[in-house]
Motif scaffolding. Sequence first.
Motif, PDB file in Angstrom:
ATOM      1  N   ILE A 178       0.841  -1.187   0.000  1.00  0.00           N
ATOM      2  CA  ILE A 178       0.000   0.000   0.000  1.00  0.00           C
ATOM      3  C   ILE A 178       0.882   1.245   0.000  1.00  0.00           C
ATOM      4  CG2 ILE A 178      -1.822   1.235   1.252  1.00  0.00           C
ATOM      5  CD1 ILE A 178      -2.668  -1.413   2.452  1.00  0.00           C
ATOM      6  N   PRO A 179       0.545   2.257  -0.820  1.00  0.00           N
ATOM      7  CA  PRO A 179       1.336   3.496  -0.823  1.00  0.00           C
ATOM      8  C   PRO A 179       1.469   4.082   0.581  1.00  0.00           C
ATOM      9  CG  PRO A 179      -0.231   3.496  -2.635  1.00  0.00           C
ATOM     10  CD  PRO A 179      -0.547   2.290  -1.809  1.00  0.00           C
ATOM     11  N   PRO A 180       2.637   4.625   0.911  1.00  0.00           N
ATOM     12  CA  PRO A 180       2.898   5.104   2.281  1.00  0.00           C
ATOM     13  C   PRO A 180       1.886   6.117   2.805  1.00  0.00           C
ATOM     14  CG  PRO A 180       4.932   5.034   1.008  1.00  0.00           C
ATOM     15  CD  PRO A 180       3.822   4.762   0.043  1.00  0.00           C
ATOM     16  N   PHE A 181       1.360   6.974   1.918  1.00  0.00           N
ATOM     17  CA  PHE A 181       0.491   8.037   2.407  1.00  0.00           C
ATOM     18  C   PHE A 181      -0.904   7.540   2.818  1.00  0.00           C
ATOM     19  CE2 PHE A 181      -0.383   7.799  -2.102  1.00  0.00           C
ATOM     20  CZ  PHE A 181      -1.743   8.049  -2.217  1.00  0.00           C
ATOM     21  N   ILE A 182      -1.249   6.310   2.459  1.00  0.00           N
ATOM     22  CA  ILE A 182      -2.533   5.761   2.894  1.00  0.00           C
ATOM     23  C   ILE A 182      -2.367   4.428   3.624  1.00  0.00           C
ATOM     24  CG2 ILE A 182      -3.916   6.903   1.108  1.00  0.00           C
ATOM     25  CD1 ILE A 182      -3.898   4.232  -0.433  1.00  0.00           C
ATOM     26  N   VAL A 183      -1.124   4.102   4.011  1.00  0.00           N
ATOM     27  CA  VAL A 183      -0.881   2.808   4.661  1.00  0.00           C
ATOM     28  C   VAL A 183      -1.593   2.723   6.001  1.00  0.00           C
ATOM     29  CG1 VAL A 183       1.205   3.538   5.892  1.00  0.00           C
ATOM     30  CG2 VAL A 183       0.937   1.138   5.200  1.00  0.00           C
ATOM     31  N   TRP A 184      -1.884   3.887   6.607  1.00  0.00           N
ATOM     32  CA  TRP A 184      -2.553   3.891   7.905  1.00  0.00           C
ATOM     33  C   TRP A 184      -3.983   3.362   7.830  1.00  0.00           C
ATOM     34  CZ3 TRP A 184      -6.900   6.977   7.822  1.00  0.00           C
ATOM     35  CH2 TRP A 184      -6.958   7.928   6.783  1.00  0.00           C
ATOM     36  N   LEU A 185      -4.558   3.327   6.618  1.00  0.00           N
ATOM     37  CA  LEU A 185      -5.944   2.875   6.486  1.00  0.00           C
ATOM     38  C   LEU A 185      -6.122   1.424   6.925  1.00  0.00           C
ATOM     39  CD1 LEU A 185      -7.015   4.460   3.072  1.00  0.00           C
ATOM     40  CD2 LEU A 185      -7.893   5.034   5.349  1.00  0.00           C
ATOM     41  N   LYS A 186      -5.095   0.607   6.715  1.00  0.00           N
ATOM     42  CA  LYS A 186      -5.244  -0.805   7.055  1.00  0.00           C
ATOM     43  C   LYS A 186      -5.409  -1.010   8.552  1.00  0.00           C
ATOM     44  CE  LYS A 186      -0.299  -2.040   7.287  1.00  0.00           C
ATOM     45  NZ  LYS A 186       0.750  -2.895   6.686  1.00  0.00           N
ATOM     46  N   TYR A 187      -4.872  -0.086   9.339  1.00  0.00           N
ATOM     47  CA  TYR A 187      -4.985  -0.223  10.790  1.00  0.00           C
ATOM     48  C   TYR A 187      -6.367   0.161  11.302  1.00  0.00           C
ATOM     49  CZ  TYR A 187       0.061  -0.618  10.384  1.00  0.00           C
ATOM     50  OH  TYR A 187       1.323  -1.030  10.031  1.00  0.00           O
ATOM     51  N   LEU A 188      -7.203   0.723  10.429  1.00  0.00           N
ATOM     52  CA  LEU A 188      -8.588   1.024  10.775  1.00  0.00           C
ATOM     53  C   LEU A 188      -9.531  -0.090  10.336  1.00  0.00           C
ATOM     54  CD1 LEU A 188      -8.760   4.791   9.694  1.00  0.00           C
ATOM     55  CD2 LEU A 188      -8.235   3.850  11.954  1.00  0.00           C
ATOM     56  N   SER A 189      -8.994  -1.044   9.581  1.00  0.00           N
ATOM     57  CA  SER A 189      -9.812  -2.108   9.007  1.00  0.00           C
ATOM     58  C   SER A 189      -9.840  -3.336   9.912  1.00  0.00           C
ATOM     59  CB  SER A 189      -9.265  -2.492   7.623  1.00  0.00           C
ATOM     60  OG  SER A 189      -9.894  -3.656   7.141  1.00  0.00           O
ATOM     61  N   TYR A 190     -11.022  -3.678  10.399  1.00  0.00           N
ATOM     62  CA  TYR A 190     -11.139  -4.899  11.205  1.00  0.00           C
ATOM     63  C   TYR A 190     -10.927  -6.136  10.341  1.00  0.00           C
ATOM     64  CZ  TYR A 190     -15.856  -4.751   9.238  1.00  0.00           C
ATOM     65  OH  TYR A 190     -16.916  -4.685   8.379  1.00  0.00           O
ATOM     66  N   SER A 191     -11.167  -6.026   9.029  1.00  0.00           N
ATOM     67  CA  SER A 191     -10.904  -7.147   8.112  1.00  0.00           C
ATOM     68  C   SER A 191      -9.414  -7.476   8.079  1.00  0.00           C
ATOM     69  CB  SER A 191     -11.386  -6.809   6.699  1.00  0.00           C
ATOM     70  OG  SER A 191     -12.782  -6.613   6.668  1.00  0.00           O
ATOM     71  N   TYR A 192      -8.581  -6.451   8.188  1.00  0.00           N
ATOM     72  CA  TYR A 192      -7.129  -6.646   8.213  1.00  0.00           C
ATOM     73  C   TYR A 192      -6.737  -7.478   9.429  1.00  0.00           C
ATOM     74  CZ  TYR A 192      -2.260  -5.364   9.254  1.00  0.00           C
ATOM     75  OH  TYR A 192      -0.921  -5.395   9.582  1.00  0.00           O
ATOM     76  N   TYR A 193      -7.277  -7.130  10.592  1.00  0.00           N
ATOM     77  CA  TYR A 193      -6.937  -7.854  11.821  1.00  0.00           C
ATOM     78  C   TYR A 193      -7.520  -9.264  11.811  1.00  0.00           C
ATOM     79  CZ  TYR A 193      -5.530  -3.249  13.430  1.00  0.00           C
ATOM     80  OH  TYR A 193      -4.911  -2.025  13.537  1.00  0.00           O
ATOM     81  N   CYS A 194      -8.739  -9.409  11.286  1.00  0.00           N
ATOM     82  CA  CYS A 194      -9.354 -10.731  11.204  1.00  0.00           C
ATOM     83  C   CYS A 194      -8.549 -11.638  10.278  1.00  0.00           C
ATOM     84  CB  CYS A 194     -10.790 -10.602  10.694  1.00  0.00           C
ATOM     85  SG  CYS A 194     -11.647 -12.179  10.485  1.00  0.00           S
ATOM     86  N   TYR A 195      -8.143 -11.118   9.132  1.00  0.00           N
ATOM     87  CA  TYR A 195      -7.342 -11.880   8.168  1.00  0.00           C
ATOM     88  C   TYR A 195      -6.020 -12.307   8.787  1.00  0.00           C
ATOM     89  CZ  TYR A 195      -4.621 -12.676   3.864  1.00  0.00           C
ATOM     90  OH  TYR A 195      -3.824 -13.208   2.878  1.00  0.00           O
ATOM     91  N   LYS A 196      -5.385 -11.373   9.518  1.00  0.00           N
ATOM     92  CA  LYS A 196      -4.107 -11.690  10.139  1.00  0.00           C
ATOM     93  C   LYS A 196      -4.273 -12.744  11.230  1.00  0.00           C
ATOM     94  CE  LYS A 196      -0.153  -9.599  12.508  1.00  0.00           C
ATOM     95  NZ  LYS A 196       0.422  -8.351  13.077  1.00  0.00           N
ATOM     96  N   LEU A 197      -5.333 -12.647  12.019  1.00  0.00           N
ATOM     97  CA  LEU A 197      -5.579 -13.640  13.066  1.00  0.00           C
ATOM     98  C   LEU A 197      -5.851 -15.018  12.469  1.00  0.00           C
ATOM     99  CD1 LEU A 197      -7.784 -11.600  15.575  1.00  0.00           C
ATOM    100  CD2 LEU A 197      -5.482 -12.480  15.978  1.00  0.00           C
ATOM    101  N   LEU A 198      -6.624 -15.061  11.392  1.00  0.00           N
ATOM    102  CA  LEU A 198      -6.908 -16.345  10.747  1.00  0.00           C
ATOM    103  C   LEU A 198      -5.630 -16.972  10.179  1.00  0.00           C
ATOM    104  CD1 LEU A 198     -10.269 -15.539   8.903  1.00  0.00           C
ATOM    105  CD2 LEU A 198      -9.943 -17.096  10.827  1.00  0.00           C
TER     106      LEU A 198
END
Length: 214
Positions: A133-153
């Motif tokens: 993800i481009p650096p200027f919007i990389v922070w968006l993934k930390y707002l995504s619960y899908s990101y955390y769910c995917y990582k936990l799975l």
Amino acid sequence: IALIFFFSVFWGFYPLYNAVFTFPQERRTLIKERSSGMYRLSSYFMARTISDLPLELALPTAFVSIIYWMGGLKPNPITFILSLLVVLYSVLVAQSLGSAIGALLMEIKPATTLASVTTLVFLIAGGYYVQQIPPFIVWLKYLSYSYYCYKLLLGVQYGENDTYECAAGVWCRIADVPAVKSMGLNHLWVDVGIMALMLVGYRLVAYLALCRVM
């Protein structure tokens, strides 16, 4: 890996859209009954939250119970139970976000529009389709619960030293696969804690938004 991401996306978005309609559809009835002093807002909020849980949790439980074994994921009962718990956890967080959006806007059309934009952003930032993800919007993934769910799975399904046959007689570490490497398989308890904050935070926002409507 694609199936794991599908788990996190589908059961992250489906309950969100269901929850978006909850409060806007009941706005008139709620205002009328609250104005007559039939019950406290906190009582309504708790009752609505609890009454939605059985159906919201039953469908993903049935889905995961069938698809998990059909999809060829790790045939381990403990791994299956942990995967199911992660999916149900994500469902609760998604439902909380949907409730917050619906309570904030209290209009079905704007709420569904905002929910659509939010889910699209979460899908892109989820870590599967776009891994760099481009650096200027990389922070968006930390707002995504899908990101955390995917990582936990991923963390439940694979270990740091797990391998697979990437070529004839050649074994490679699963942790080095780009889709997995970009996510990482460690610090899982931190992800659990962040999702807990999301769960409580979204519920609180929904309740405070309903107080404003009242």
